[in-house]
Design an enzyme around this catalytic site. Structure first.
Site, short mmCIF file in Angstrom:
data_model
loop_
_atom_site.label_atom_id
_atom_site.label_comp_id
_atom_site.label_asym_id
_atom_site.label_seq_id
_atom_site.Cartn_x
_atom_site.Cartn_y
_atom_site.Cartn_z
N HIS A 27 -10.81 -0.54 -0.28
CA HIS A 27 -11.25 0.55 0.20
C HIS A 27 -12.13 0.30 1.32
CE1 HIS A 27 -10.12 2.80 -3.58
NE2 HIS A 27 -10.93 1.82 -4.24
O1 RIB Z 1 -14.06 5.18 -3.91
C1 RIB Z 1 -14.15 4.08 -3.41
C2 RIB Z 1 -15.78 3.72 -3.00
O2 RIB Z 1 -16.42 3.78 -3.99
C3 RIB Z 1 -15.84 2.71 -2.30
O3 RIB Z 1 -17.20 2.74 -1.04
C4 RIB Z 1 -16.56 1.56 -3.32
O4 RIB Z 1 -17.48 0.55 -2.75
C5 RIB Z 1 -17.00 2.39 -4.01
O5 RIB Z 1 -18.58 2.63 -3.71
#
Ligand code: RIB
Ligand code: CA
Length: 308
Positions: free
Chosen positions: A238
């Site tokens: 992500h």
């Molecule tokens: O949905 C993904 C996000 O949520 C990313 O930033 C991961 O680190 C979690 O915080």
């Protein structure tokens, strides 16, 4: 090199994003926020990652909870520490005496990008403090939201869902925003083959080997957590997408869209409502990422660890 401040809640994928940012950009500072875990743990993890990197980047502590809601940590995925059982080197570093909000208010210019990869609480507090702040930065490259599915609810992604009121302030601010939501990050998936690549990496220097082993440990951790939750060993990369959106924009297809944040819906609170109509009701306020060249992106990510 792009100049950036990373606002984060490390978090396994935040950690990888911080390592990638330090290899492809000028990281001016790191601000921390509660999200994946407590502000104590996200701040401690950020300090430990700077020690692991051997960099002088300063860490500025941010918000310990959302603007109006209680924290909903992601311990099921990231563990209570935020990095599962992955260890960081011992060190004597300390966080700055300056808060994240003070740092963000006073240390930006129109050439500096701010890269929020956790809940947007710090960014919202800065905007509340100085409504003109957005005119003093290059923009925001956000990991958050989605044009399709959520990961906390059917439609809400964690960073937005954790503090919808903060995200609403940010998206109504008029600040230039690049958005890497789950629709994008789910195109860049780590699995056991990536972990093997990182473990087999035989980079020329021991520092890179140490970073590759740390990254492999992080992905082993998060793959195990997701296998436990969902029965599959696949994890989206992500947060690093928000870094790549600035360092390697040619990997992406962006479209200008109007985005609004739902804060009150019984079933939709925390949703980023992306207007994809041919004749949208409102002027676009976001560059939304829809596609990434995942093969090239993965090669760049592995290259940052001396692994190919
Ligand atoms: O949905 C993904 C996000 O949520 C990313 O930033 C991961 O680190 C979690 O915080
Ligand atoms: Ca994060």
């Amino acid at each position: 090199m792009k100049r950036m401040i990373i606002d984060c809640d490390p978090g396994h994928d935040d950690a990888i994003a911080l390592i990638l940012a330090h290899s492809h950009a000028e990281v001016l500072g790191i601000t921390t926020v509660a999200g994946n875990t407590s502000i104590d743990n996200t701040t401690a993890n950020a300090l430990g990652i700077c020690e692991l990197l051997g960099v002088g980047t300063q860490v500025y502590r941010g918000a310990s909870k959302p603007l109006r809601r209680e924290s909903t940590y992601a311990h099921a995925v990231h563990g209570e520490s935020g990095l599962g059982d992955v260890e960081l080197p011992r060190h004597s570093r300390t966080e700055s005496t300056i808060s994240a909000v003070e740092y963000l208010l006073e240390n930006v210019d129109t050439d500096v990008w701010v890269v929020p990869i956790g809940p947007l609480t710090n960014i919202a507090q800065v905007i509340q403090e100085d409504p003109d702040w957005g005119s003093r930065i290059a923009g925001l490259s956000i990991m958050g939201g989605s044009t399709t599915v959520g990961n906390v609810t059917a439609v809400a992604e964690f960073n937005i869902s954790h503090d919808p009121e903060a995200a609403d302030i940010v998206w109504r601010s008029g600040i230039p925003i690049k958005m890497c939501g789950l629709n994008l990050t789910h195109q860049l998936i780590a699995d056991d083959s990536i972990v093997a690549c990182l473990r087999e990496a035989n980079p020329s220097n021991s520092e890179l080997k140490t970073l590759a082993t740390f990254a492999a440990d992080c992905y082993d951790n998060i793959l195990a957590a997701i296998e436990n939750l969902r029965g599959q060993r696949q994890a989206a990369l992500h947060d690093l997408c928000a870094v790549l959106a600035l360092t390697h924009p040619d990997l992406f297809r962006f479209e200008d869209r109007h985005v609004a944040v739902e804060t009150t819906g019984t079933h939709t609170s925390g949703m980023t409502v992306v207007d994809e109509r041919f004749s949208p009701g409102k002027t676009a306020n976001t560059e939304v990422a829809y596609e990434i060249d995942s093969d090239r992106a993965m090669s760049i990510v592995l290259g940052a660890f001396g692994a190919e």
